[in-house]
Scaffold this motif. Sequence first.
Motif: not given
Length: 713
Positions: A133-135, A137, A140, A144, A148, A154, A164-165, A168, A226
């Motif tokens: 999920v985290s990879c 995201y 996505l 979210l 998302g 992103f 959320v970013d 994750m 990230y």
Amino acid sequence: MPLPPEPPDKTDSAGADPRDLAAQFEDEKPGRVLSGPVGVLITGTTLAVALLALWQVFSPLPQGSKFYLVIFLAGVLPVVFLAYPANLRLPERLRRGARRADGESRPDTGDRDEGGGGGPTVVDWVLAAAALVSCLYPVLPVPLGDGGGGYDAFLDRQGLLVGVDVAMGTVLLLLLLEACRRTTGWILPAVCLVFLGYGYYGGLLPQSWPVAHAGLDFGQLVDAFYNSDSGFYGTPLDVAATYIVLFTIYGAVLDLSGAGRFFVELSAAAFRRSRTAAGRTAVASGFLLGTVSGSGAATTVSIGAVTWPVLRRAGYPPERAGGMLAAAGVGAILSPPTLGAAAFIIAEYLGVSYLQVLGWATVPTVLYYLGILLAVEIDARRSGVRPVVLDTASPWRLLGRFGYHFLSLLAIVVLLAVGFSATRAVVVATVLAAVLSFLDRRHRLTPARLLAALSAGVRGVLAVSAVCAAAGIITATTTKTGLGPQAAALLVSGAKAVSSEPAVVLALTALLAAVALTLLGLAVPVTASFVIGWVIIGPALLDLGVTAPAAAMFVFYFAVLSEASPPTALAAVAAAAVTGGRLVPTMWQTLRYALPAYLIPLAFVVTPTGLGLLGIGGAQRIAVAGAVAALSVAVLAVAAGGWLPGVGPAGTPERILGALAGLTLLWLEPVPVAVGAALAAVMVAGVLVRRGTAGPTGVPSAGATVTHGEEKQ
């Protein structure tokens, strides 16, 4: 004496499985051997990743390379948690709870939560799902909360991550640290946490300190990790997902096609009538097998399983044989055409072709193996090694029947020379090796075996991928805080505190850098050691006028030599496990055999002429540098071994002169070379005088030698 046959289970003479030993003493820990539905799932996932990597070579994803890295990491990171056990020591109450949660009634067999032979636990499945999920995201496609919204959205939030970013990114950060812990141990995650702490708390340091910075909040750090090109999805992971995975697939295909066994048999056949056949076979096998594995400890185990019985029959003590095997195995990472993983990072960092990096490595590789072969010859005469008849076919017959294994290796070099990218060249070589495998009925790559090779290639890159992604923590922190230039300035100022002479400052900086890189390599894997060394120590060398190729190769060699450096020396540990020798003496023997590799990098850093050792500067410079360095290696081999081939033993005075001569010759300037040559001549004269005084002693005593006829009986 025939070479040991290749048994179905690939066990060595002591009953240990070389594959288990290779995993145990590699930079990574041994993984699980999985079967059933979980095994099918992992095989399917690794096959999908392999096909994606191959597809990316010829039809890159339109969203860009970073999008591919996101998908690649999402494919390999969950598999790490399923394929590698946690091996955590848990309280008995928690172990019982974990067993009840797994629905298993297996008895407690120790104080670890799982073993290499057990299946994934509930915790492993949870971590694998969180990793997926985290990879995924960043790509996505649905909103979210505030996050998302797809890959483009992103990227648009770079520097402005929402909650959320950050959440994750934090999950992925923790999962990468755990993946590194499972695959390589605690030290690399600890180093990453130190850099993370420096990034967060560095602003609290007194601003008068050279390493102080303005300070970063946690959101800024996660953004750098990230959602930047220097974090998780930076150059190290890019190299793992493009170059390394393809070369590991190629190595798996080449190995399953029977190339490994052929290389060992060819080495034995080439030296079968030599007095030092056993030692030469081990060294040549290490060089050739390095084209298959590109890994020091794995190559050590592979050649040791086959050649240790021969070395033992010849009379090599376990420690000396282990040192020879380990040094030959480490040479696998230094030898073209498949250098270690860090070599691909060099190509990316410097923006040059992989072929150019291979060119830089050629002369140092020749000098490295020259030193090992001279040490083998010296040991054979000094220790009274017995000649052993190797019952093998002639080398020409082997080449005529199985020489096609060299074609795929040759294809890589030729394709690189005509302008192919390294990725396309290795894919073509892989296809060629698979097709040629049908020339040998025993090793033909049927569809099932080809799929197994693809899966094995991706499994071989799991640990490297985790390490490369985690290395983004180090590179991103260094970039955001400016630590690289600050650390470089500290290193140079330390050298200037001793002398203001530019040549002395450069030499002292190189020595300090060599020590620092060696110590760093004892703690972290080779790839991470190179990345850290390049961003911290590389700038110091560059600031002093060292060219980028010389600085990069300097860092590369000392990162690799961690596998031969006490007190860890993974290759020596693996060799001792094969031979049953004492560990510490085996490490020191490894250090003696690998001595040239520690000194040659200093030569191409401290003087302009030294660039000739990297193939830079024209034919004359290359020839002069190569010849003088070869003389230095030869003199140092005599000093370390205490024997001058063709003459006799060297006493302590001659060995001291030889050591001084060898070190002086490495300062590739006219005056030091003349002084070194004079000292070498005095050393030779001293050995000749000693021989004339003591009488002919150039051969071992008769009782230590077994004739060919006696050996056969």
